[in-house]
Design a protein around this motif. Structure first.
Motif, PDB file in Angstrom:
ATOM      1  N   SER A  42       0.744  -0.869  -0.138  1.00 25.45           N
ATOM      2  CA  SER A  42      -0.341  -0.064  -0.068  1.00 25.45           C
ATOM      3  C   SER A  42       0.742   0.977   0.010  1.00 25.45           C
ATOM      4  O   SER A  42       1.966   1.552   0.103  1.00 25.45           O
ATOM      5  CB  SER A  42      -1.119   0.012   1.552  1.00 25.45           C
ATOM      6  N   PRO A  43       0.699   2.476  -0.596  1.00 22.66           N
ATOM      7  CA  PRO A  43       0.871   4.017  -0.477  1.00 22.66           C
ATOM      8  C   PRO A  43       1.300   3.994   1.251  1.00 22.66           C
ATOM      9  O   PRO A  43       0.824   3.346   1.823  1.00 22.66           O
ATOM     10  CB  PRO A  43       0.524   4.820  -0.986  1.00 22.66           C
ATOM     11  N   SER A  74       3.196   2.351  -5.104  1.00 17.45           N
ATOM     12  CA  SER A  74       2.520   4.042  -5.455  1.00 17.45           C
ATOM     13  C   SER A  74       1.449   4.106  -5.954  1.00 17.45           C
ATOM     14  O   SER A  74       1.107   2.770  -6.388  1.00 17.45           O
ATOM     15  CB  SER A  74       3.217   4.287  -6.807  1.00 17.45           C
ATOM     16  N   ILE A  75       0.880   5.177  -5.132  1.00 22.82           N
ATOM     17  CA  ILE A  75      -0.714   5.314  -5.121  1.00 22.82           C
ATOM     18  C   ILE A  75      -0.716   4.837  -6.624  1.00 22.82           C
ATOM     19  O   ILE A  75      -2.417   4.382  -6.939  1.00 22.82           O
ATOM     20  CB  ILE A  75      -0.644   6.106  -4.931  1.00 22.82           C
ATOM     21  N   TYR A 107      -3.513   1.282  -7.838  1.00 19.62           N
ATOM     22  CA  TYR A 107      -4.863   1.857  -8.905  1.00 19.62           C
ATOM     23  C   TYR A 107      -4.166   0.781 -10.177  1.00 19.62           C
ATOM     24  O   TYR A 107      -5.677   0.584 -10.689  1.00 19.62           O
ATOM     25  CB  TYR A 107      -4.819   3.688  -9.644  1.00 19.62           C
ATOM     26  N   ARG A 144      -5.205   7.601 -11.413  1.00 21.66           N
ATOM     27  CA  ARG A 144      -6.296   7.660 -10.668  1.00 21.66           C
ATOM     28  C   ARG A 144      -6.842   9.104 -11.015  1.00 21.66           C
ATOM     29  O   ARG A 144      -6.206   9.740 -11.632  1.00 21.66           O
ATOM     30  CB  ARG A 144      -5.540   7.853  -9.070  1.00 21.66           C
ATOM     31  N   ASP A 183      -9.243   7.030  -0.842  1.00 21.65           N
ATOM     32  CA  ASP A 183      -7.723   6.387  -0.656  1.00 21.65           C
ATOM     33  C   ASP A 183      -6.923   7.758   0.407  1.00 21.65           C
ATOM     34  O   ASP A 183      -5.648   7.813   0.059  1.00 21.65           O
ATOM     35  CB  ASP A 183      -6.989   6.476  -1.687  1.00 21.65           C
ATOM     36  N   PHE A 208      -3.716   7.171   1.984  1.00 22.52           N
ATOM     37  CA  PHE A 208      -3.033   7.237   1.657  1.00 22.52           C
ATOM     38  C   PHE A 208      -2.290   8.810   0.948  1.00 22.52           C
ATOM     39  O   PHE A 208      -1.448  10.178   1.342  1.00 22.52           O
ATOM     40  CB  PHE A 208      -2.805   6.738   0.477  1.00 22.52           C
ATOM     41  N   SER A 209      -3.765   9.543   0.872  1.00 24.58           N
ATOM     42  CA  SER A 209      -3.414  11.201   0.024  1.00 24.58           C
ATOM     43  C   SER A 209      -4.640  12.619   0.522  1.00 24.58           C
ATOM     44  O   SER A 209      -3.451  13.109   0.104  1.00 24.58           O
ATOM     45  CB  SER A 209      -4.015  10.972  -1.543  1.00 24.58           C
TER      46      SER A 209
END
Length: 213
Positions: free
Chosen positions: A118-119, A160-161, A165, A173, A182, A185-186
């Motif tokens: 996961s990020p 990475s995110i 995706y 994304r 998300d 993460f974001s």
């Protein structure tokens, strides 16, 4: 999907090693995907007791550390002298990662390269996942290089995110309206957090005190 994330993690963050070892049970599907994509053999280098609950939600550091020790045991006969890719699904406080890396080294592992499916979890979840407040999230306080030093691994990398995706079947994304939540993460929360003021300040000294305590 977790296997696909592990495969994406292997493409983004390859490393030379003898075995891919999951942190059971959370890292098993991603580790299978990583092993299949990388060609590195999958092995159960850690044995988990199923009679110990989740550690990152425990109320105190002492209980969390004890829980990690009771929950996991290294397969010393397998991993001694080996280079390992250690796979887990996330790093929250860092307690589990630190103790497992230490356990593998004490069991004789030559190298421990940690890969996370996961990020980095840099923001709290307000939608049902029992994560700690942001001030206690390791990735909210440290860079990836600092996190790697904290858990004492030979290397540390996250998917990475965008890779996340891709593994979920999305070409890209949607920045304006992400296809999935998300936020952890974001930081892009899908709702306005009307009752939350994110004024928590990083406390690296407290994190280091926990590490060496």
């Amino acid at each position: 999907m977790r296997k696909a994330i592990g495969a994406e993690l292997a493409r983004e963050n390859p490393v030379e090693a003898d075995y891919v070892v999951p942190v059971p049970d959370s890292g098993v599907p991603a580790a299978i995907g990583y092993a299949q994509e990388s060609g590195i053999p999958f092995e159960l280098g850690i044995i988990r007791s199923h009679y110990v609950g989740r550690t990152f939600i425990q109320p105190s550091d002492q209980v969390r550390h004890l829980g990690v020790k009771l929950k996991h045991n290294a397969n010393q006969a397998l991993i001694q002298g080996k280079r390992l890719v250690l796979i887990d699904d996330s790093i929250v406080r860092g307690t589990t990662s630190l103790k497992i890396v230490q356990m593998l080294r004490e069991a004789g592992a030559r190298e421990v390269h940690m890969r996370i499916a996961s990020p980095p979890t840099r923001h709290s979840c307000f939608y049902g996942v029992d994560t700690p407040e942001r001030a206690k999230l390791l990735a909210a306080q440290m860079s990836i290089a600092q996190m790697n030093e904290y858990i004492r691994a030979d290397s540390l990398a996250f998917v990475s995110i965008d890779g996340l995706y891709r593994a979920l079947g999305e070409a890209v994304r949607d920045e304006a309206q992400p296809q999935y939540c998300d936020a952890c993460f974001s930081g892009a929360y899908p709702t306005h957090l009307t009752d939350h003021e994110d004024q928590e300040q990083p406390d690296q000294l407290a994190m280091l005190a926990e590490r060496y305590g």
